[in-house]
Write an enzyme that holds these catalytic residues in place. Structure first.
Site, PDB file in Angstrom:
ATOM      1  N   SER A  72      20.581-113.464 -40.427  1.00 29.40           N
ATOM      2  CA  SER A  72      21.762-112.910 -41.070  1.00 29.40           C
ATOM      3  C   SER A  72      22.940-112.764 -40.108  1.00 29.40           C
ATOM      4  CB  SER A  72      21.385-111.572 -41.723  1.00 29.40           C
ATOM      5  OG  SER A  72      22.356-111.159 -42.648  1.00 29.40           O
TER       6      SER A  72
ATOM      7  N   ASP B  50      30.109-123.125 -33.243  1.00 28.11           N
ATOM      8  CA  ASP B  50      31.142-123.958 -33.871  1.00 28.11           C
ATOM      9  C   ASP B  50      32.417-124.009 -33.034  1.00 28.11           C
ATOM     10  OD1 ASP B  50      29.404-124.514 -35.893  1.00 28.11           O
ATOM     11  OD2 ASP B  50      30.290-123.146 -37.357  1.00 28.11           O
TER      12      ASP B  50
ATOM     13  N   LYS C 142      18.615-117.022 -42.937  1.00 27.77           N
ATOM     14  CA  LYS C 142      19.102-116.168 -44.027  1.00 27.77           C
ATOM     15  C   LYS C 142      20.623-116.288 -44.088  1.00 27.77           C
ATOM     16  CE  LYS C 142      19.398-111.364 -45.660  1.00 27.77           C
ATOM     17  NZ  LYS C 142      20.866-111.208 -45.594  1.00 27.77           N
TER      18      LYS C 142
END
Length: 697
Positions: free
Chosen positions: A471, A482, A496
């Site tokens: 999460s 990224d 998740k």
């Protein structure tokens, strides 16, 4: 929703009226309250869930499968005929719920309690006589590979094998310890005969199983209802859950790192409730009379009649001891000299230090900062609790004073927490920009951004993840990856990629119907989150830049193994600019070369194959000789893995001077934290993370 509320309100009037006008039974009242909860539950799910479901026969079948799996998960109480009987309603559960009938649920509880009662004597009966360990037979320990028994004889035979296996485990441990004592010529060890040890192993097994059966019998109707309600919500997805009021309170305390109480750590010892530690600075510490080693026998709320807690489970006793800040609790304790004393303590807010971020300075050619973050905690209780983003900034500032070259953030086993906190935390490592994308059921996309230009750390950065990083942990790791702001190191994360919010069901009842409040809250999956590159962590997780060997790499783990997970998908990428400071191919190549030469990582690779083999082989021999031979082989195998926890040459660490000063005279805490740092410096994954930091130019 208003129509639903009107319907519920009308029903509540009827319920309240019946309670007032007649000798309405508690049993009937519980079911009427359950009617209200389900009405509110379905209304909330239909309105708020990311992917609302149609209540039809297919839905009913999924509820049936999930509920019966959880009702008797180890298949030690119900018969196949019981499942067949309940199966008559497998396509009717939806209709029953919509029409406020509870035939299936009521029958399931009646059957389970009946079977539970029948088995209470089996434990005593099967452990009353010496066990024959010469018979060649096996016990299956993976309940998913077993089936429900068809006859009482079959089920009793399974119980016989179960308790025999439990006794074998204890007996093998006792024999192993005795053999080692004899080998070392330990004169303090009192050698016992096999028969004596066998009796002792049976006695311990009997006690453990009696306590297990006692706990099963003490499960309240409200807790049993929650199990059924969560089988219903579990069909939507694995993270949509109903929380009874008590469960929601525990959740908030766990996620905020705070509770209101006296600040004493408790444990059970030989059935007694004992104080194991007094938290420095807590109400117990300031009051001064309660000490480690004291036995708590009674608890009173102020000057009220005390409650005897000697026969209560530890969780039940703790609930009596906890209470609102400023209120008084009076403990009747038996001191270590056997004197009895009544100790009054005024409760206050207690912080659970293990919940919060903490740091150390590591030495591997350079000084490197290490921060361990167990969860993305925040002020869920709204009592001024700490937030992890602010704590992370504080730890970074302390480490910067130590002139560290790089920073490692350890998110291993961090299951997540607050979405808002992770957005704030990501912003500590890069200027303003998107952190995560969130999308609801209307397909409206919201890009959550860090809007603060201030950067707390702009140096070399490594994020550690493993299979249990989920999460919010995945949001932070994905954003850093990224942006190419740092190196992600470890094993693939949990997977998740959904966002939950709590809906308080009390808010949909009118104030005049407080008689059935509180009814609880439901945690609903309302959104999915996506990486800023447009991909999702759902099911796939975050794949580290530097992949390291892992004991569980051949075992299926994570979200994809849960019941009814949401599917993976992707959306357009957000607008962001990548960093260009890290030579990824060089860092990865260097790490791979080190790992290939590392005896420890090679050992982990062989361990992974053994774990996979053992995962598939879940049957154990109940023949003593064969069992002990198997266990000795396992112990010999595990001995070689002790190398993984030894000191690493050229790698050391220490607590920050600020923290040492903060602990002051709390030597217990200081010793505990020093042990933690020592274990950190024995962790080969952290050691490799420091190597990676040194490779980042």
């Amino acid at each position: 929703m208003q129509k639903l509320i009107n319907k519920i309100t009308a029903k509540t009037i009827i319920v309240v009226g019946v309670i007032i006008l007649s000798s309405f039974t508690l049993f009937k009242y519980v079911f009427d309250k359950n009617d209200v909860i389900f009405e509110l539950l379905f209304g909330s799910l239909n309105q708020n869930h990311y992917a609302p479901l149609k209540l039809d026969d297919a839905f009913s079948e999924k509820v049936f499968e999930l509920y019966t799996k959880r009702l008797d998960y180890n298949k030690k109480f119900l018969f196949q005929s019981d499942i067949d009987e309940l199966g008559k309603s497998r396509r009717d559960i939806d209709d029953q719920l919509l029409n406020q009938r509870h035939d299936f649920y009521a029958k399931s509880i009646d059957l389970y309690l009946k079977r539970l009662k029948e088995k209470e004597n089996w434990n005593k009966e099967l452990l009353a006589k010496p066990i024959d360990f010469t018979v060649d037979e096996e016990y299956e320990t993976d309940y998913e590979k077993t089936t429900f028994a068809k006859t009482e004889a079959d089920l009793k035979n399974e119980w016989r094998k179960m308790v025999k296996y439990q006794v074998l485990l204890r007996l093998d441990d006792m024999l192993d310890r005795q053999e080692k004592a004899i080998e070392k010529k330990d004169t303090a060890w009192k050698v016992k005969s096999f028969d004596t040890l066998e009796v002792e192993a049976r006695r311990k097994t009997l006690k453990a199983n009696d306590e297990w059966l006692k706990r099963l019998n003490k499960i309240s109707p409200r807790e049993r209802f929650s199990t059924f309600a969560n089988a219903v919500t579990g069909v939507y997805d694995p993270h949509t859950e109903y929380f009874a009021p008590k469960d929601k309170k525990k959740f908030d305390q766990a996620m905020s790192g705070q509770f209101e109480g006296i600040g004493a750590r408790l444990q059970t010892k030989d059935g007694a409730l004992m104080v194991s530690e007094i938290i420095v600075g807590s109400p117990s510490y300031k009051q001064g009379e309660l000490k480690a080693g004291d036995q708590i026998v009674k608890v009173a709320q102020g000057n009220a009649e005390p409650v005897d807690v000697t026969n209560l489970e530890i969780d039940e006793a703790i609930e009596f001891i906890k209470g609102k800040k400023g209120t008084e609790v009076r403990l009747t304790v038996k001191k270590t000299d056997n004197t009895i004393k009544i100790i009054p303590i005024i409760r206050d807010v207690i912080e659970i230090e293990e919940t919060f971020a903490k740091s150390a300075v590591l030495e591997n050619k350079n000084k490197i900062g290490y921060i361990y973050l167990p969860s993305f905690y925040t002020d869920f209780t709204r009592t001024g609790a700490r937030g992890c983003a602010a704590d992370m900034r504080k730890e970074i500032e302390k480490l910067k004073k130590q002139n560290v070259k790089g920073l490692i953030i350890d998110l291993r086993d961090n299951g997540g927490g607050s979405l808002q906190e992770v957005v704030l935390m990501a912003g500590l490592f890069f200027p303003k920009g998107p952190v995560v994308q969130v999308q609801g059921k209307n397909s409206m996309r919201n890009v959550m951004e860090d809007r603060v230009p201030d950067v707390a750390w702009d140096g070399p950065l490594t994020i550690m993840v493993n299979h249990n990083s989920a999460s919010a942990s995945e949001i932070l790791a994905a954003a850093i990856q990224d942006y190419k702001r740092g190196i992600i190191l470890g094993t693939p994360s949990f997977g998740k990629g959904t966002v939950q919010s709590f809906v308080d069901l009390d808010n949909f009842l009118l104030p005049q119907f407080d008689t059935i409040k509180p009814v609880g809250q439901v945690k609903i999956t309302q959104q999915k989150f996506y990486r800023i590159n447009g991909g999702a962590t759902q099911l796939k997780g975050v794949i580290p830049d530097v992949l390291l060997p892992d004991p569980y790499e051949f075992i299926d783990l994570g979200e994809k193994e849960m019941d009814n997970p949401m599917p993976w998908d992707e959306i357009p990428k957000a607008d962001y600019v990548e960093f260009k400071t890290i030579n990824y191919p060089s860092v990865i190549k260097n790490s791979q070369a080190r790992v290939k030469k590392s005896p420890q990582f090679n050992l982990i690779e062989s361990q992974a194959k053994e774990v996979k083999s053992k995962k598939d082989d879940t049957k154990y021999s109940l023949n003593l000789t064969k069992f002990r031979t198997e266990q000795k082989q396992l112990r010999e195998q595990n001995k070689k893995y002790e190398e993984l926890r030894k000191e690493i040459k050229g790698f050391s660490g220490q607590l920050l001077s600020d923290d040492v000063a903060k602990f002051g005279s709390d030597t217990t805490r200081l010793n505990r934290e020093n042990r933690w740092v020592k274990n950190v410096t024995k962790d080969i994954y952290i050691h490799e993370a420091t190597n990676v930091i040194n490779d980042i130019k």
